[in-house]
Design an enzyme around this catalytic site. Structure first.
Site, PDB file in Angstrom:
ATOM      1  N   SER A   1       0.798  -1.250   0.000  1.00 23.45           N
ATOM      2  CA  SER A   1       0.000   0.000   0.000  1.00 23.45           C
ATOM      3  C   SER A   1       0.819   1.283   0.000  1.00 23.45           C
ATOM      4  O   SER A   1       1.531   1.561   0.967  1.00 23.45           O
ATOM      5  CB  SER A   1      -0.859   0.078   1.266  1.00 23.45           C
ATOM      6  OG  SER A   1      -1.787  -0.929   1.316  1.00 23.45           O
TER       7      SER A   1
ATOM      8  N   HIS B   1      -2.558   0.780  -4.823  1.00 24.12           N
ATOM      9  CA  HIS B   1      -1.950  -0.425  -5.389  1.00 24.12           C
ATOM     10  C   HIS B   1      -2.030  -0.333  -6.910  1.00 24.12           C
ATOM     11  O   HIS B   1      -3.057  -0.644  -7.507  1.00 24.12           O
ATOM     12  CB  HIS B   1      -2.691  -1.681  -4.919  1.00 24.12           C
ATOM     13  CG  HIS B   1      -2.623  -1.891  -3.442  1.00 24.12           C
ATOM     14  ND1 HIS B   1      -1.633  -2.605  -2.834  1.00 24.12           N
ATOM     15  CD2 HIS B   1      -3.428  -1.460  -2.459  1.00 24.12           C
ATOM     16  CE1 HIS B   1      -1.824  -2.603  -1.532  1.00 24.12           C
ATOM     17  NE2 HIS B   1      -2.914  -1.915  -1.274  1.00 24.12           N
TER      18      HIS B   1
ATOM     19  N   HIS C   1      -5.364  -8.611  -2.920  1.00 22.33           N
ATOM     20  CA  HIS C   1      -5.595  -9.072  -1.545  1.00 22.33           C
ATOM     21  C   HIS C   1      -6.700 -10.121  -1.521  1.00 22.33           C
ATOM     22  O   HIS C   1      -7.635 -10.077  -2.310  1.00 22.33           O
ATOM     23  CB  HIS C   1      -6.008  -7.904  -0.648  1.00 22.33           C
ATOM     24  CG  HIS C   1      -4.912  -6.918  -0.426  1.00 22.33           C
ATOM     25  ND1 HIS C   1      -4.654  -5.892  -1.304  1.00 22.33           N
ATOM     26  CD2 HIS C   1      -3.992  -6.813   0.568  1.00 22.33           C
ATOM     27  CE1 HIS C   1      -3.621  -5.194  -0.855  1.00 22.33           C
ATOM     28  NE2 HIS C   1      -3.202  -5.730   0.273  1.00 22.33           N
TER      29      HIS C   1
ATOM     30  N   TYR D   1      -8.950 -10.264   0.688  1.00 22.55           N
ATOM     31  CA  TYR D   1     -10.229  -9.630   1.058  1.00 22.55           C
ATOM     32  C   TYR D   1     -10.957  -9.024  -0.141  1.00 22.55           C
ATOM     33  O   TYR D   1     -12.143  -8.737  -0.077  1.00 22.55           O
ATOM     34  CB  TYR D   1     -10.039  -8.568   2.163  1.00 22.55           C
ATOM     35  CG  TYR D   1      -9.166  -7.397   1.808  1.00 22.55           C
ATOM     36  CD1 TYR D   1      -9.580  -6.414   0.905  1.00 22.55           C
ATOM     37  CD2 TYR D   1      -7.915  -7.254   2.394  1.00 22.55           C
ATOM     38  CE1 TYR D   1      -8.777  -5.338   0.585  1.00 22.55           C
ATOM     39  CE2 TYR D   1      -7.100  -6.173   2.083  1.00 22.55           C
ATOM     40  CZ  TYR D   1      -7.537  -5.222   1.176  1.00 22.55           C
ATOM     41  OH  TYR D   1      -6.730  -4.164   0.855  1.00 22.55           O
ATOM     42  N   GLU D   2     -10.235  -8.823  -1.240  1.00 21.30           N
ATOM     43  CA  GLU D   2     -10.877  -8.295  -2.450  1.00 21.30           C
ATOM     44  C   GLU D   2     -11.688  -9.383  -3.152  1.00 21.30           C
ATOM     45  O   GLU D   2     -12.398  -9.103  -4.110  1.00 21.30           O
ATOM     46  CB  GLU D   2      -9.827  -7.749  -3.413  1.00 21.30           C
ATOM     47  CG  GLU D   2      -9.122  -6.508  -2.909  1.00 21.30           C
ATOM     48  CD  GLU D   2      -7.992  -6.087  -3.831  1.00 21.30           C
ATOM     49  OE1 GLU D   2      -8.257  -5.387  -4.810  1.00 21.30           O
ATOM     50  OE2 GLU D   2      -6.840  -6.479  -3.573  1.00 21.30           O
TER      51      GLU D   2
ATOM     52  N   ALA E   1       1.766  -2.631   4.807  1.00 24.88           N
ATOM     53  CA  ALA E   1       1.324  -1.746   5.889  1.00 24.88           C
ATOM     54  C   ALA E   1       0.811  -2.635   7.018  1.00 24.88           C
ATOM     55  O   ALA E   1       0.323  -3.736   6.763  1.00 24.88           O
ATOM     56  CB  ALA E   1       0.209  -0.850   5.383  1.00 24.88           C
TER      57      ALA E   1
ATOM     58  N   MET F   1      -3.179  -7.480   6.579  1.00 23.29           N
ATOM     59  CA  MET F   1      -4.079  -8.310   5.759  1.00 23.29           C
ATOM     60  C   MET F   1      -3.378  -8.900   4.537  1.00 23.29           C
ATOM     61  O   MET F   1      -4.027  -9.193   3.533  1.00 23.29           O
ATOM     62  CB  MET F   1      -5.270  -7.465   5.296  1.00 23.29           C
ATOM     63  CG  MET F   1      -6.044  -6.823   6.429  1.00 23.29           C
ATOM     64  SD  MET F   1      -7.307  -5.710   5.793  1.00 23.29           S
ATOM     65  CE  MET F   1      -7.781  -4.838   7.292  1.00 23.29           C
ATOM     66  N   SER F   2      -2.082  -9.045   4.604  1.00 25.54           N
ATOM     67  CA  SER F   2      -1.363  -9.533   3.403  1.00 25.54           C
ATOM     68  C   SER F   2      -0.100 -10.271   3.807  1.00 25.54           C
ATOM     69  O   SER F   2       0.048 -10.701   4.943  1.00 25.54           O
ATOM     70  CB  SER F   2      -1.004  -8.338   2.511  1.00 25.54           C
ATOM     71  OG  SER F   2      -0.049  -7.519   3.148  1.00 25.54           O
TER      72      SER F   2
ATOM     73  N   ASN G   1      -0.456   2.741  11.498  1.00 29.00           N
ATOM     74  CA  ASN G   1      -1.441   3.187  12.500  1.00 29.00           C
ATOM     75  C   ASN G   1      -1.282   2.327  13.741  1.00 29.00           C
ATOM     76  O   ASN G   1      -0.720   1.232  13.679  1.00 29.00           O
ATOM     77  CB  ASN G   1      -2.867   3.022  11.939  1.00 29.00           C
ATOM     78  CG  ASN G   1      -3.153   1.584  11.532  1.00 29.00           C
ATOM     79  OD1 ASN G   1      -2.713   1.146  10.471  1.00 29.00           O
ATOM     80  ND2 ASN G   1      -3.848   0.863  12.381  1.00 29.00           N
TER      81      ASN G   1
ATOM     82  N   HIS H   1      -8.632   3.852   6.087  1.00 27.26           N
ATOM     83  CA  HIS H   1      -7.710   3.478   5.011  1.00 27.26           C
ATOM     84  C   HIS H   1      -6.885   4.699   4.582  1.00 27.26           C
ATOM     85  O   HIS H   1      -5.709   4.571   4.222  1.00 27.26           O
ATOM     86  CB  HIS H   1      -8.494   2.886   3.831  1.00 27.26           C
ATOM     87  CG  HIS H   1      -7.613   2.347   2.744  1.00 27.26           C
ATOM     88  ND1 HIS H   1      -6.662   1.365   2.959  1.00 27.26           N
ATOM     89  CD2 HIS H   1      -7.522   2.659   1.427  1.00 27.26           C
ATOM     90  CE1 HIS H   1      -6.030   1.107   1.828  1.00 27.26           C
ATOM     91  NE2 HIS H   1      -6.530   1.877   0.883  1.00 27.26           N
TER      92      HIS H   1
HETATM   93  N1  HPA Z   1      -5.165  -3.880  10.813  1.00 27.60           N
HETATM   94  C1  HPA Z   1      -5.079  -4.701   9.759  1.00 27.60           C
HETATM   95  N2  HPA Z   1      -4.416  -4.393   8.658  1.00 27.60           N
HETATM   96  C2  HPA Z   1      -3.794  -3.212   8.614  1.00 27.60           C
HETATM   97  C3  HPA Z   1      -3.848  -2.296   9.673  1.00 27.60           C
HETATM   98  C4  HPA Z   1      -4.575  -2.660  10.841  1.00 27.60           C
HETATM   99  O1  HPA Z   1      -4.666  -1.898  11.830  1.00 27.60           O
HETATM  100  N3  HPA Z   1      -3.129  -1.215   9.297  1.00 27.60           N
HETATM  101  C5  HPA Z   1      -2.656  -1.466   8.060  1.00 27.60           C
HETATM  102  N4  HPA Z   1      -3.054  -2.676   7.638  1.00 27.60           N
END
Ligand code: HPA
Length: 286
Positions: free
Chosen positions: A41, A72, A94, A96-97, A124, A221-222, A245, A257
């Site tokens: 990302s 992306h 991903h 999740y997509e 990320a 998530m990756s 974050n 996001h």
């Molecule tokens: N959780 C899951 N995936 C993420 C996060 C998060 O806080 N930040 C960036 N990708």
């Protein structure tokens, strides 16, 4: 019975295999990188350090997922970073997509078929460890797969192991190189364990507390599916997360996001320098 080679032209669904896609790339460029970088990302600024020889959009590559998330871009680049040949996957699909695990990890199989020996995955992540701040980095020492599935489930490419050892997924020597590169780039780098979830919702504070008790330092998530497939293909793996974050419950604000992308982009200069240093150190150590 003898095992057929892994060089099958098509998979059982009739789709071009990774070997077929790699063969078409090898016909288009004479570059033979042994190192690949996978940019997550908002990290496509790293491409600014690359003199590209060949750039192909994922949409022109059979079997590659089309990343649908802002940040992306989705292209494969063959080129030079600090005069060292590299392959770069800029953007990823991903789970999740809605992409299958097979699709998410297919580009890594293509890298292996291109002759790449080492991959550095970037992503990320949310910081679980209370010492982690937004804008820090974490090199993976290990992972916990909480995605609810495994990319090796199902049909197994002949010639690749069915049961893959993950006791040393992230190679110590490569981690040391990332640490040296981070020092040079003045990045705040931690070493920790990444826990992968399916997403796309962010976690609840209760989940984050639970993940912390399990030993996770960061959540995302990756990356884990790619790392598992890379190990199946015999690649050496390093992985680096930007802590974009604080994980849910560590902060009063909601996670967005936009925040994830903007922290990633704010650190893009540092990440780019770190990646360039990593490439140089890798070439020296080879
Ligand atoms: N959780 C899951 N995936 C993420 C996060 C998060 O806080 N930040 C960036 N990708």
């Amino acid at each position: 019975m003898s095992q057929p080679s892994g060089n099958h032209a098509r998979d059982p669904h009739g789709r071009p295999s990774a070997a077929t896609v790699a063969a078409s790339l090898l016909r288009r460029s004479t570059l033979r990188p042994s190192l690949a970088l996978v940019l997550g990302s908002g990290f496509d600024k790293v491409l600014g350090r690359c003199t590209s020889v060949l750039e192909i959009s994922y949409s022109s590559l059979p079997g590659f997922p089309r990343p649908g998330v802002a940040g992306h871009a989705g292209k494969l680049v063959l080129g030079y970073v600090a005069r060292i040949p590299v392959a770069i996957l800029s953007g990823r699909g991903h789970f999740y997509e809605g992409h299958s695990m097979e699709a998410v990890t297919f580009p890594v199989r293509v890298l292996a078929e291109l002759g790449v020996k080492t991959v550095c995955l970037t992503c990320a992540a949310g910081g679980i460890n209370s010492r982690y701040k937004a804008g820090d980095y974490m090199v993976f020492s290990d992972h916990i797969n909480f995605m609810g599935t495994n990319p090796l489930r199902g049909w197994n490419l002949p010639g690749t192991p069915r049961f893959v050892d993950l006791s040393q997924t992230y190679e110590r020597g490569l981690r040391d190189l990332v640490e040296k590169a981070a020092k040079k780039a003045k990045a705040r780098l931690h070493t920790g364990q990444y826990l992968a979830v399916c997403g796309p919702s962010y976690e609840t504070p209760a989940e984050i507390r639970a993940f912390g008790r399990l030993g996770a330092d960061a959540v995302g998530m990756s990356t884990v599916p790619e790392a598992i497939v890379a190990r199946q293909c015999g690649l050496r793996v390093a992985a680096l997360a930007c802590i974009t974050n604080l994980a849910a419950g560590r902060n009063k604000q909601a996670i967005t996001h936009a925040e994830v992308l903007s922290t990633g982009e704010a650190g893009a200069q540092v990440l780019s320098e770190m990646m360039e240093e990593f490439v140089k150190l890798y070439a020296q150590a080879k």
